[in-house]
Design a protein around this motif. Structure first.
Motif, PDB file in Angstrom:
ATOM      1  N   ASP A   1      33.065  44.921 111.941  1.00 34.49           N
ATOM      2  CA  ASP A   1      32.462  45.308 113.270  1.00 34.49           C
ATOM      3  C   ASP A   1      32.000  44.175 113.864  1.00 34.49           C
ATOM      4  N   GLU A   2      32.317  43.863 115.026  1.00 35.97           N
ATOM      5  CA  GLU A   2      32.107  42.916 116.064  1.00 35.97           C
ATOM      6  C   GLU A   2      30.110  42.901 116.281  1.00 35.97           C
ATOM      7  N   GLU A   3      29.764  44.253 116.083  1.00 37.33           N
ATOM      8  CA  GLU A   3      28.210  44.630 116.209  1.00 37.33           C
ATOM      9  C   GLU A   3      27.672  43.484 115.282  1.00 37.33           C
ATOM     10  N   ILE A   4      28.207  43.873 114.179  1.00 37.78           N
ATOM     11  CA  ILE A   4      27.551  43.074 113.170  1.00 37.78           C
ATOM     12  C   ILE A   4      27.499  41.485 113.284  1.00 37.78           C
ATOM     13  N   GLU A   5      28.400  40.727 113.668  1.00 37.50           N
ATOM     14  CA  GLU A   5      28.313  39.386 114.153  1.00 37.50           C
ATOM     15  C   GLU A   5      27.436  39.250 115.435  1.00 37.50           C
ATOM     16  N   TYR A   6      27.283  40.135 116.243  1.00 40.19           N
ATOM     17  CA  TYR A   6      26.525  40.111 117.354  1.00 40.19           C
ATOM     18  C   TYR A   6      24.878  40.082 116.899  1.00 40.19           C
ATOM     19  N   VAL A   7      24.634  41.097 115.956  1.00 38.75           N
ATOM     20  CA  VAL A   7      23.310  41.233 115.427  1.00 38.75           C
ATOM     21  C   VAL A   7      23.006  40.164 114.792  1.00 38.75           C
ATOM     22  N   SER A   8      23.726  39.402 113.963  1.00 43.62           N
ATOM     23  CA  SER A   8      23.419  38.261 113.227  1.00 43.62           C
ATOM     24  C   SER A   8      23.096  37.099 114.293  1.00 43.62           C
ATOM     25  N   ARG A   9      23.774  37.019 115.588  1.00 46.29           N
ATOM     26  CA  ARG A   9      23.399  35.897 116.372  1.00 46.29           C
ATOM     27  C   ARG A   9      22.167  36.225 117.002  1.00 46.29           C
ATOM     28  N   THR A  10      21.658  37.466 117.281  1.00 49.09           N
ATOM     29  CA  THR A  10      20.475  37.743 118.016  1.00 49.09           C
ATOM     30  C   THR A  10      19.403  37.536 117.009  1.00 49.09           C
ATOM     31  N   LEU A  11      19.709  37.518 115.778  1.00 49.50           N
ATOM     32  CA  LEU A  11      18.735  37.153 114.690  1.00 49.50           C
ATOM     33  C   LEU A  11      18.633  35.636 114.251  1.00 49.50           C
ATOM     34  N   GLY A  12      19.271  34.694 115.440  1.00 46.93           N
ATOM     35  CA  GLY A  12      19.169  33.224 115.130  1.00 46.93           C
ATOM     36  C   GLY A  12      20.432  32.519 114.459  1.00 46.93           C
ATOM     37  N   ALA A  13      21.160  33.336 114.198  1.00 50.52           N
ATOM     38  CA  ALA A  13      22.396  32.534 113.364  1.00 50.52           C
ATOM     39  C   ALA A  13      23.331  32.096 114.518  1.00 50.52           C
ATOM     40  N   SER A  14      23.976  30.720 114.417  1.00 49.81           N
ATOM     41  CA  SER A  14      24.605  30.437 115.444  1.00 49.81           C
ATOM     42  C   SER A  14      26.167  31.118 115.229  1.00 49.81           C
ATOM     43  N   LYS A  15      27.045  30.654 116.088  1.00 49.40           N
ATOM     44  CA  LYS A  15      28.530  31.158 115.776  1.00 49.40           C
ATOM     45  C   LYS A  15      28.944  30.809 114.721  1.00 49.40           C
ATOM     46  N   ILE A  16      28.962  29.737 114.381  1.00 46.78           N
ATOM     47  CA  ILE A  16      29.521  28.966 113.034  1.00 46.78           C
ATOM     48  C   ILE A  16      29.008  29.590 111.799  1.00 46.78           C
ATOM     49  N   ARG A  17      27.460  29.449 112.070  1.00 44.97           N
ATOM     50  CA  ARG A  17      26.914  29.966 110.688  1.00 44.97           C
ATOM     51  C   ARG A  17      26.981  31.811 110.622  1.00 44.97           C
ATOM     52  N   THR A  18      27.278  32.439 111.668  1.00 46.16           N
ATOM     53  CA  THR A  18      27.657  34.081 111.723  1.00 46.16           C
ATOM     54  C   THR A  18      28.837  33.881 110.837  1.00 46.16           C
ATOM     55  N   PHE A  19      30.003  33.043 111.273  1.00 48.45           N
ATOM     56  CA  PHE A  19      31.045  33.024 110.619  1.00 48.45           C
ATOM     57  C   PHE A  19      31.196  33.075 109.068  1.00 48.45           C
ATOM     58  N   PHE A  20      30.438  31.921 108.601  1.00 51.27           N
ATOM     59  CA  PHE A  20      30.287  31.640 107.152  1.00 51.27           C
ATOM     60  C   PHE A  20      29.495  32.461 106.357  1.00 51.27           C
ATOM     61  N   GLU A  21      28.464  33.078 107.038  1.00 55.39           N
ATOM     62  CA  GLU A  21      27.285  33.918 106.236  1.00 55.39           C
ATOM     63  C   GLU A  21      27.652  35.236 106.323  1.00 55.39           C
ATOM     64  N   ILE A  22      28.645  35.757 107.531  1.00 56.01           N
ATOM     65  CA  ILE A  22      28.664  37.135 107.606  1.00 56.01           C
ATOM     66  C   ILE A  22      29.943  37.608 107.312  1.00 56.01           C
ATOM     67  N   SER A  23      31.033  36.889 108.486  1.00 56.39           N
ATOM     68  CA  SER A  23      32.378  37.466 108.559  1.00 56.39           C
ATOM     69  C   SER A  23      33.012  37.047 107.303  1.00 56.39           C
ATOM     70  N   LEU A  24      32.993  35.748 106.902  1.00 55.37           N
ATOM     71  CA  LEU A  24      34.033  35.111 105.936  1.00 55.37           C
ATOM     72  C   LEU A  24      33.749  36.157 104.556  1.00 55.37           C
ATOM     73  N   PRO A  25      32.572  36.251 104.208  1.00 52.47           N
ATOM     74  CA  PRO A  25      32.297  37.103 103.066  1.00 52.47           C
ATOM     75  C   PRO A  25      32.765  38.455 102.935  1.00 52.47           C
ATOM     76  N   LEU A  26      32.689  39.259 104.414  1.00 49.41           N
ATOM     77  CA  LEU A  26      33.085  40.453 104.286  1.00 49.41           C
ATOM     78  C   LEU A  26      34.673  40.891 104.120  1.00 49.41           C
ATOM     79  N   ILE A  27      35.328  39.671 104.377  1.00 48.72           N
ATOM     80  CA  ILE A  27      36.924  39.659 104.309  1.00 48.72           C
ATOM     81  C   ILE A  27      37.571  39.177 102.926  1.00 48.72           C
ATOM     82  N   LYS A  28      36.613  38.928 101.942  1.00 48.09           N
ATOM     83  CA  LYS A  28      36.813  38.672 100.757  1.00 48.09           C
ATOM     84  C   LYS A  28      38.167  39.221 100.257  1.00 48.09           C
ATOM     85  N   ASN A  29      38.305  40.532 100.356  1.00 45.82           N
ATOM     86  CA  ASN A  29      39.663  41.203  99.814  1.00 45.82           C
ATOM     87  C   ASN A  29      40.648  40.981 100.441  1.00 45.82           C
ATOM     88  N   ASN A  30      40.665  40.729 101.665  1.00 52.20           N
ATOM     89  CA  ASN A  30      41.741  40.380 102.530  1.00 52.20           C
ATOM     90  C   ASN A  30      42.252  39.150 102.218  1.00 52.20           C
TER      91      ASN A  30
END
Lengths: 236, 298, 236, 298
Positions: free
Chosen positions: C143-172
């Motif tokens: 869900d893109e909203e998850i990435e948006y929230v991460s950014r409003t909480l102070g994580a940059s785009k790249i940090r959001t990618f590594f902290e949030i998005s990448l771990p979530l697609i481990k199975n893929n």
């Protein structure tokens, strides 16, 4: 945006060789060569026959997998997916071993080995997972309530299947047909082992390459690419 | 007339436990929270699920083991389930086509039912282009055109907003000529439509009868589901709580619904819900009087 | 229920040959043969290298395809899918023609033709669609909203990618790895054309079959099937 | 203080047209039908979407072109968007971890905010196991822990049922120390929470001000959205319609909401909605009186 570099690299890695090939097809008159024409005929007709068989068996199979729960269901689904996972030349060995290994079916050997029907068997074997998965996914996407309503409106189970469910998965049937057909006619590893003759196009390409070199196989390859692109375009 | 006798069924996470009731040519609403197994009941009556035990008798005939196509039951599922590959006309006509009715009769009946439900203007539309309320009416027309022996409605307003819900309720009120079994979690629907009412919690039909069922919950679970206040083992409907001047309770929350306010008052260690038109603020102290109390059995 | 006949037929058509093969593997000591061991080493290491490359390029590519809209996006997606549609021996011809056809890259030829890196190139070419599609589908399911929230909480785009998005697609990522690896090591048609040497297992199976017959290739095939089954089991 | 100045944006099927407003340390509810573009407004202020034109000024600073991570804005999206791979504690702590706060401070602040929102018992739970209302509180805690300059709430109760909605509203009432911008389609939320209220239809902010905005719609569209009756070019709130004895109108539909009934009366060729506690039946004739009328501009 630095990420685009990776995307462009992958894109070019695939795109450049293909576009180069299409732009330097060599002597296309080679495609009229008797042996080439025969190979195309063999390939396409074996593809059609195998796909038809896969379709006839795939529709009920996909329906059952989508609508029923039974023992060993996930095992059966795994087995039906297995041809995708087995290396191509191994598939040839598997089929051949089986035919020659079981006494009562040994007589089939002469209809399969180096025979049109051998090609059909291989195409069917590698194409089944694509057909079954497409059709099962189609039925899964049809809301069961729609079928229930049809039944409360007086349509029997079988009538509901033909009036409602089957028309709704038209697109999945088409993609199942294209995918299993394309997978079949692509095959060369198992074909080299089971039915070198009558030659299919991929076998002929391999043979021309080893006997006469790259330029002899290029025009035939281009012909084959064009067929694949056509199928692929319809699919999308 | 529908008679359900000791019906039991376990299906997925839902279950029916010994459900028995009887309805005549009347509008019956069975009310229960989501997940209570109301859909399972409907599906058993429609013939889509086979009950584990019990009997279903429709107009004197035991239909427990008949396939759905032989039951003559109108079924409108929660999501309407219109046939997406047919237009509105073909959806409504489907049952008659299956029955091989002649073309003129089909046309006449489709027209008739479309007029009755005010959807004549939709007949040539594709179902994908319909709004929720329109879909609902088409699904209703499709079920009613066969003159079913009973109409089954599964949460008919759960997917639409309040305005459309009110208009659907007004359409449903028009159905007078056949028995209707309507399951819902919505109290207003039950109050507005139900001639007979059942309360269905956790797979059990814990109350069944006329409208009074809504006013006299038998036990705590039913009372809570119906929104009653529970004070000292007695159930009091929020509308029976009178807010006066006084200092027995403290207002802890107010929701302003326009015509009236719903207030939550801390009273004797519990929270009492009530309706009032008075101007109150959180923290105000008020007096509380109960107009009517219902004793609970357990 | 008559439909079950079709399902059972398809199931047996695939299951019987495979189970027969596994139950009569022949002389498994052949697997210790030096040439066989080398072939397994070559196959698996080329598979690992190709899969790693596919992964490194596939993650940013999949992310871009899932999150950005741009001109020619669907064309690029189609091209990245194309290796699935092209017949196997044709892939060999395409790659070879390109390398020998373009003067400035001709020198690559000696690192590719009959070379370990040729195997890697082929494995990569056929494996890319599987890797890219798995990863793209993974990012699409986040869900893109998850990435948006991460950014409003102070994580940059790249940090959001590594902290949030990448771990979530481990199975893929895991299924992308398995699918592209399995597709790679299955390949024989294109390998026969580009890199007969160093021999991969499928090539060796084909060679043993043509030189010494069915029994000589059976044990190696069984070894290969076992690897495929293992990968397949992890995937499911 | 938030100041939005002539904000315009086209995104997918939604648009904002020249939206301007200003809020102080107060609770502002912007009310509009679904699909009006309310989420686009929120996303522009959060920095997720880049406006096509216009300015956003927060506490005197022009943040129009700042990335979201530099704005210090609390954002609670409609679906809550909790991080599914982290537990509740880690979700709430996320912002502080990103800011590299020290462990003790993180623990203290998480505890504090969890107590404030009454979710201390949830801290070790996985987010998948939370109910809708619990998720909502966790999302709120996650946003509030950073002491944002403003809190943005996108339809905070649209995914939960009425009981949970009422409890969420009571939690939201507690937020007093920072400005809140809350968008919703729910009238009761606006009436209950809004200190400032905006009405947002079709990408335009057609009214903005104190609570009176809800009682004095400026035009027909706003009046209809707010549920007013429109009679002879005047808007009348249903609660300002008095049902009496008489024969001016015919009751065509009744919905029974328990405490009161909503009646639809055919009057002067239009349908008038009203609330009553009287016992009425469909087909009854009644008299109608309007307590208050609002003139519409167009």
């Amino acid at each position: 945006m630095a990420m685009f570099v990776f995307l462009i690299a992958l894109f070019l890695f695939i795109f450049l060789p293909i576009i180069y090939m299409l732009s330097t097809p060599g002597d296309l008159s080679l495609l009229l060569d008797r042996e080439v024409v025969d190979a195309f005929k063999t390939t396409l007709s074996a593809g059609v026959v195998a796909t038809l068989i896969a379709l006839i068996f795939g529709i009920p199979t996909g329906y059952i997998l989508a609508r029923h729960d039974f023992k060993f269901k996930s095992f059966i689904e795994a087995i039906l997916d297995l041809p995708m996972a087995i290396p191509h030349s191994v598939i040839g060995i598997i089929i051949l071993s089986f035919i020659y290994g079981i006494d009562v079916i040994k007589f089939i050997g002469k209809y399969v080995v180096d025979n049109f029907w051998g090609i059909v068997v291989v195409y069917l074997f590698v194409g089944i997972p694509f057909m079954v998965n497409s059709i099962r996914d189609g039925f899964l996407s049809v809301d069961e309530e729609i079928e229930y309503v049809s039944r409360t409106l007086g349509a029997s189970k079988i009538r509901t299947f033909f009036e409602i469910s089957l028309p709704l998965i038209k697109n999945n049937i088409i993609s199942g047909i294209i995918l299993s057909f394309a997978r079949g006619i692509s095959e060369v590893g198992a074909i080299l082992i089971i039915a070198y003759y009558p030659k299919t196009v991929p076998v002929l390409i391999y043979e021309r390459f080893t006997s006469f070199g790259l330029n002899a196989s290029k025009p035939i390859s281009v012909g084959m690419i064009l067929i694949s692109l056509m199928l692929f375009a319809v699919l999308r | 007339m529908l008679k359900v006798n000791n019906l039991s069924k376990i299906w997925k996470d839902f279950k029916l436990k010994n459900v028995s009731f009887e309805i005549d040519k009347e509008y019956c609403v069975i009310l229960g929270p989501s997940g209570a197994g109301k859909s399972v009941l409907i599906k058993c009556i429609a013939g889509i699920l086979k009950p584990d035990s019990g009997k279903i008798i429709l107009n004197g005939e035991d239909i427990t083991n008949l396939p759905p196509e032989k039951r003559n039951i109108g079924y409108v599922p929660q999501n309407y389930a219109l046939f997406p590959n047919k237009n509105v006309y073909k959806n409504i006509a489907y049952g008659l086509i299956i029955k091989k009715a002649n073309r003129l009769e089909i046309e006449r009946k489709v027209k008739e039912i479309a007029e009755f439900l005010d959807i004549t203007h939709l007949l040539n539309r594709e179902v994908k282009s319909l709004s929720g309320g329109e879909q609902q009416r088409v699904a209703l027309a499709r079920a009613l055109i066969l003159d079913p022996s009973i109409l089954l409605l599964d949460e008919p307003t759960s997917a639409v907003d309040i305005k459309i819900k009110e208009s659907i309720i007004s359409e449903l009120k028009k159905i007078k000529h056949i028995p209707v079994l309507h399951v819902t979690h919505d109290l207003a629907e039950a109050r507005t439509l139900g001639e007979k009412i059942g309360i269905f919690i956790n797979g059990e039909l814990i109350a069944f009868g006329d409208k009074d069922v809504l006013k006299k919950p038998k036990n705590k679970k039913a009372a809570e589901f119906l929104g009653f206040n529970i004070v000292n083992g007695k159930a009091i409907a929020p509308e029976d709580v009178i807010i006066e001047k006084g200092d027995e309770g403290e207002v802890v929350n107010i929701i302003d619904y326009g015509k009236y306010k719903k207030v939550f008052v801390k009273y004797n260690g519990c929270i009492v819900k009530a309706f009032t038109e008075k101007e109150l603020n959180i923290g105000d102290f008020v007096g509380i009087k109960f107009k009517k109390e219902v004793n609970l059995s357990n």
